[in-house]
Motif scaffolding. Structure first.
Motif, mmCIF file in Angstrom:
data_model
loop_
_atom_site.group_PDB
_atom_site.id
_atom_site.type_symbol
_atom_site.label_atom_id
_atom_site.label_comp_id
_atom_site.label_asym_id
_atom_site.label_seq_id
_atom_site.Cartn_x
_atom_site.Cartn_y
_atom_site.Cartn_z
ATOM 1 N N ASP A 124 4.997 -4.419 -4.303
ATOM 2 C CA ASP A 124 4.513 -3.523 -5.361
ATOM 3 C C ASP A 124 3.285 -2.748 -4.892
ATOM 4 O O ASP A 124 3.157 -1.541 -5.146
ATOM 5 C CB ASP A 124 4.167 -4.336 -6.613
ATOM 6 N N ILE A 125 2.375 -3.452 -4.218
ATOM 7 C CA ILE A 125 1.142 -2.800 -3.750
ATOM 8 C C ILE A 125 1.458 -1.754 -2.695
ATOM 9 O O ILE A 125 0.959 -0.627 -2.740
ATOM 10 C CB ILE A 125 0.173 -3.857 -3.200
ATOM 11 N N LEU A 126 2.337 -2.132 -1.734
ATOM 12 C CA LEU A 126 2.698 -1.178 -0.679
ATOM 13 C C LEU A 126 3.431 0.031 -1.250
ATOM 14 O O LEU A 126 3.250 1.158 -0.766
ATOM 15 C CB LEU A 126 3.570 -1.883 0.370
ATOM 16 N N PRO B 92 -1.742 1.372 5.567
ATOM 17 C CA PRO B 92 -1.368 0.926 6.923
ATOM 18 C C PRO B 92 -1.867 -0.467 7.257
ATOM 19 O O PRO B 92 -1.170 -1.241 7.928
ATOM 20 C CB PRO B 92 -2.020 1.981 7.823
ATOM 21 N N LEU B 93 -3.056 -0.807 6.777
ATOM 22 C CA LEU B 93 -3.595 -2.133 7.089
ATOM 23 C C LEU B 93 -2.795 -3.238 6.424
ATOM 24 O O LEU B 93 -2.624 -4.322 6.991
ATOM 25 C CB LEU B 93 -5.066 -2.213 6.646
ATOM 26 N N LYS C 173 1.123 -7.604 6.811
ATOM 27 C CA LYS C 173 2.448 -8.122 6.479
ATOM 28 C C LYS C 173 3.234 -8.499 7.721
ATOM 29 O O LYS C 173 4.155 -9.312 7.679
ATOM 30 C CB LYS C 173 3.188 -7.054 5.667
ATOM 31 N N GLY C 174 2.862 -7.921 8.857
ATOM 32 C CA GLY C 174 3.574 -8.187 10.107
ATOM 33 C C GLY C 174 4.354 -7.016 10.631
ATOM 34 O O GLY C 174 4.922 -7.073 11.727
ATOM 35 N N GLY D 177 5.286 -0.147 11.750
ATOM 36 C CA GLY D 177 5.121 0.700 10.576
ATOM 37 C C GLY D 177 3.667 1.034 10.308
ATOM 38 O O GLY D 177 3.328 2.174 9.971
ATOM 39 N N GLY D 178 2.784 0.040 10.457
ATOM 40 C CA GLY D 178 1.362 0.281 10.231
ATOM 41 C C GLY D 178 0.777 1.263 11.212
ATOM 42 O O GLY D 178 0.009 2.157 10.836
ATOM 43 N N ILE D 179 1.154 1.126 12.487
ATOM 44 C CA ILE D 179 0.616 2.031 13.511
ATOM 45 C C ILE D 179 1.137 3.453 13.311
ATOM 46 O O ILE D 179 0.398 4.433 13.472
ATOM 47 C CB ILE D 179 0.971 1.499 14.910
ATOM 48 N N LYS D 180 2.389 3.586 12.936
ATOM 49 C CA LYS D 180 2.929 4.924 12.690
ATOM 50 C C LYS D 180 2.190 5.625 11.554
ATOM 51 O O LYS D 180 1.905 6.829 11.625
ATOM 52 C CB LYS D 180 4.421 4.827 12.375
#
Length: 827
Positions: free
Chosen positions: A164-166, A205-206, A211-212, A216-219
């Motif tokens: 939900d947060i993401l 992104p963080l 989440k692992g 996806g975070g780096i992109k």
């Protein structure tokens, strides 16, 4: 809608989109004059202006919650009034917009639960396909606030999920980029996101990374960094991404930045070439200058990001010391410390300490009293080899934090081990001792500081004993050094260094039995310690237990087979015991080790200093095995004295052209860190072995090889003199000895051999003068005193000869084969 109202509201929308609050206030005043202050649009816009202006000075952070609850209490009722009012013929959705602004207000007041309830009652995607510029901003802020509130409630035990947060952060990011794109088309003013949107752009992104989903975070981080409109947060995003690359990403999982636009551009070039619209020579050629740089690994990209973040941070820092900027300066310093900590980790792998020092220097203009940054600057200068300047910076660190002994200790270490400035080292050591005596550091053990301070004071005084100190002060310095080493041992009874330093000092004072007891205690604590085993072998040789000494050396060599200091000592022992063939084998062994390490250096990019550490226990100690003259006599076994430095480095000029300046002498450490110097000493040692075996031809070849590395060194001149003397070319030998003493006036062995030649030629007075000078330089040389005694006896001075022979016997009873100062005493 009347044309008059339409025109005024169009102006309001224009200035609202631009964020031009002054012009917006004027247009709102016009609308109020026309339709009254109770008009719903007037109330809405006035409330928004007040809220946005308040957020500029008081961002909706946790520390501002109590203030917001007090200051914005009346504004909430104003927004509720705007939501309840009905306005006909308007382009504003007063209900929707006032509720969004109310959510922003509730979030700033820390009221997360009612904020979430209100957001759930709003259809944020109602007009998704035809949103105006400012409606996109409202939607982005609404999702950002919802994500931030859900994240806070989850920390308090709420049932909110990461999905939900993401989802809220993703939609906020999506609307933010649409808003940025539309804003750049319609407006020319600089874009200002505000604290809430910035938080959402960074948190999304963080959370992916947490989440692992590293990819996806780096992109998402890269997407933010490549957007020009997000330049206001590039500094923090670049720093966060660098932190991820350095600390949270395995090198195997690293993927370089994508360059799809560049690839598409090149495809078009190639297609045009095939269709004949471009010249044939350029059809399939891509200029290297057109190709953007792409990092090869995560460390490269992290360094680029950190340098980008550093450039943004230091572009226009707050230098005003007024109280109203105190919070901004505090945040700036916090960002700087985090940034430079990460940059230090990144550049350490590449040993780019000089670059790091130049980079961090730009932050000192606003961190004049920040100990952490100054100390990092000092450490980077130390690692870069800029020792004189690093001491100045460490003095500044001590000014900022006079209660911390660490900067004093590091300054003392640099003065003692790198610069040979023992007087300054003693001064800094005493300041460290004073600071350690009164400090109460909860993070560190004060006893460690006290012990280290006593070691520094004692070592400084020990070095001063053999650095041209007057005879009157020598005994005082030596006894004081013994007391400080003893005190260091009392403070740290389980430490090896205090016992080792104390044992060496006792041995230098002629108290061999006490030194043996101390070194045995050290070996009980650490049986395989290199320096303790080395010292034990020398002490046994001083007690004339040569077989046991050689056994200890062999044991140490089994533990440290590549250590040339031990092998050099073994070779000296073998020569002293008449095992010349074994000594020759030891020389060959050292040469093979050196060759193997040079090959390893070439294959594995092993630098000279690392190579030296593998070969010796200390980069300076190898100078103590000098063939012609044991440098510990005048130079404390670690660094050549000021006079000898200039002459020694002048002799090294062929090896290091343009680097040795007699007016600005460098530390011998920098000279001996060159493997060619070690190779030259090995050739000279081999020549000495061949001379002992009376194999003059091979000895001459070895001297010739050594001369390739430093032809005018006093060691090479002495070796040539010895070779000429053994061949009975006495005039050539005298010329070599004279030249050797001109280069190094403290070369006592050249004086001894020159005196022997004059004794053979019957010139006893000159021989006597030479031997007396040698005795002053080397008062604990048995050979000098015996030769002087023989000369005095021949001259008829029986009493003087008796005194000399008695002194020789006394010295011989406490003299090792190799000087005690050849043992490394590294702080």
């Amino acid at each position: 809608m009347s044309s008059k109202r339409q025109k005024i509201e169009a102006e309001i929308l224009k200035f609202r989109n631009e964020g031009n609050w002054n012009k917006l206030s004027e247009s709102t005043a016009n609308l109020s004059n026309k339709y009254g202050p109770s008009d719903g649009v007037v109330i809405l816009v006035e409330a928004e202006i007040q809220l946005r202006s308040y957020f500029v000075d008081n961002p909706p952070r946790q520390e501002n919650v109590s203030k917001a609850r007090k200051d914005l209490a009346q504004l909430k009722s104003k927004l509720e009034s705007a939501a309840a009012s009905e306005v006909k013929d308007t382009i504003f959705d007063t209900m929707y917009e006032s509720r969004i602004l109310t959510c922003l207000l509730l979030y700033s007041q820390g009221r997360t639960a009612p904020c979430i309830e209100l957001l759930r009652s709003i259809n944020l995607d109602a007009n998704k396909k035809k949103m105006s510029c400012y409606q996109l901003r409202f939607a982005a802020e609404a999702y950002a606030v919802k994500g931030l509130c859900l994240e806070q409630t989850k920390l308090k035990g709420s049932a909110s999920t990461e999905e939900d947060i993401l989802l809220c952060y993703d939609r906020s990011t999506e609307y933010s980029f649409k808003y940025m794109s539309l804003y750049s088309e319609q407006c020319t003013l600089n874009l200002s996101f505000g604290y809430i949107l910035e938080q959402a752009l960074q948190r999304g992104p963080l959370l992916y990374l947490k989440k692992g989903d590293v990819e996806g975070g780096i992109k998402k981080l890269r997407r933010i960094l490549t957007a020009k409109e997000t330049s206001c947060i590039h500094q923090k995003v670049a720093r966060d991404m660098a932190c991820v690359l350095l600390r949270g990403l395995c090198e195997e999982n690293y993927f370089p930045p994508e360059s799809d636009d560049f690839a598409a551009k090149n495809d078009k070039k190639i297609k045009r070439g095939r269709n004949g619209s471009a010249s044939p020579t350029a059809t399939f050629t891509i200029s290297p200058l057109d190709k953007p740089f792409s990092p090869a690994d995560s460390t490269q990209e992290a360094i680029l990001l950190l340098l980008l973040s550093e450039a943004i941070l230091n572009t226009d820092p707050i230098l005003d010391m007024s109280p109203e900027y105190a919070e901004t300066r505090k945040e700036l310093l916090t960002d700087s410390k985090t940034l430079y900590d990460l940059l230090a980790v990144a550049v350490a792998d590449f040993s780019q300490y000089d670059t790091f020092a130049k980079t961090i220097e730009s932050s000192l203009k606003y961190a004049y009293d920040e100990f952490h940054l100054w100390y990092q600057y000092a450490l980077s200068l130390v690692c870069a080899g800029n020792f004189n300047r690093s001491i100045r910076v460490l003095e500044e660190c001590s000014r900022i934090r006079p209660d911390r002994p660490l900067p004093y200790l590091l300054s003392a270490k640099l003065c003692i081990t790198r610069l040979g400035d023992y007087a300054s080292g003693l001064l800094h050591s005493k300041k460290a001792l004073q600071a350690a005596s009164v400090t109460k550091d909860d993070e560190h053990d004060t006893e460690d500081y006290l012990s280290a301070s006593h070691l520094c004071v004692g070592l400084s005084q020990s070095m001063l004993c053999t650095n041209g100190t007057s005879i009157e002060k020598l005994a005082d310095y030596r006894q004081s050094a013994i007391l400080h080493f003893s005190e260091a041992h009392n403070i740290d009874p389980h430490g090896v260094k205090p016992l080792l330093f104390l044992a060496v000092e006792l041995a230098l004072d002629g108290r061999i039995a006490e030194a043996v007891i101390r070194v045995k205690q050290a070996l009980e604590l650490q049986p395989h310690d290199l320096n303790c085993l080395h010292l034990m072998a020398l002490l046994l040789s001083a007690e004339k237990h040569y077989k046991e000494a050689l056994l200890v050396l062999d044991t140490a060599i089994r533990f440290y087979p590549e250590n040339i200091n031990l092998l050099l000592a073994k070779c000296k022992f073998q020569l002293h015991l008449g095992k010349c063939e074994d000594a020759l084998c030891t020389c060959n062994q050292m040469t093979n080790i050196f060759v193997n390490l040079q090959e390893a250096r070439g294959n594995q990019n092993l630098d000279a200093e690392t190579m030296l550490e593998r070969m010796t226990s200390d980069g300076r100690s190898i100078t103590n095995y000098s063939i012609g003259n044991d440098l510990d006599v005048t130079d404390a076994g670690s660094v050549i004295g000021s006079t000898a430095i200039s002459r020694f480095e002048r002799a090294m000029s062929d090896m290091e052209p343009m680097s040795c300046d007699s007016t600005h002498p460098q530390s011998v450490t920098s000279v001996t860190s060159d493997p060619s110097v070690i190779r030259g000493h090995l050739w000279l040692l081999t020549a000495e072995v061949y001379l002992t075996l009376h194999r003059h031809e091979e000895a001459g070849q070895c001297v010739q090889e050594a001369a390739i590395f430093f032809p005018y060194s006093h060691e090479v001149l002495y070796a040539r003199g010895r070779l000429a003397q053994c061949r009975e070319f006495l005039s050539d030998a005298i010329a070599m000895y004279e030249a050797c003493i001109c280069v190094n006036p403290k070369h006592y062995k050249a004086m001894l051999q020159w005196a022997k030649i004059h004794v053979r030629q019957g010139d006893l007075e000159f021989a006597k003068k030479l031997l007396q000078d040698a005795a002053r330089l080397r008062p604990w040389s048995q050979e000098v005193w015996l030769e002087l005694g023989d000369v005095l006896e021949t001259c008829g001075d029986i009493e003087g000869a008796t005194d000399c022979i008695t002194t020789a016997i006394s010295v011989e009873s406490a003299s090792p084969i190799v000087p005690f100062t050849s043992v490394s005493r590294d702080l």
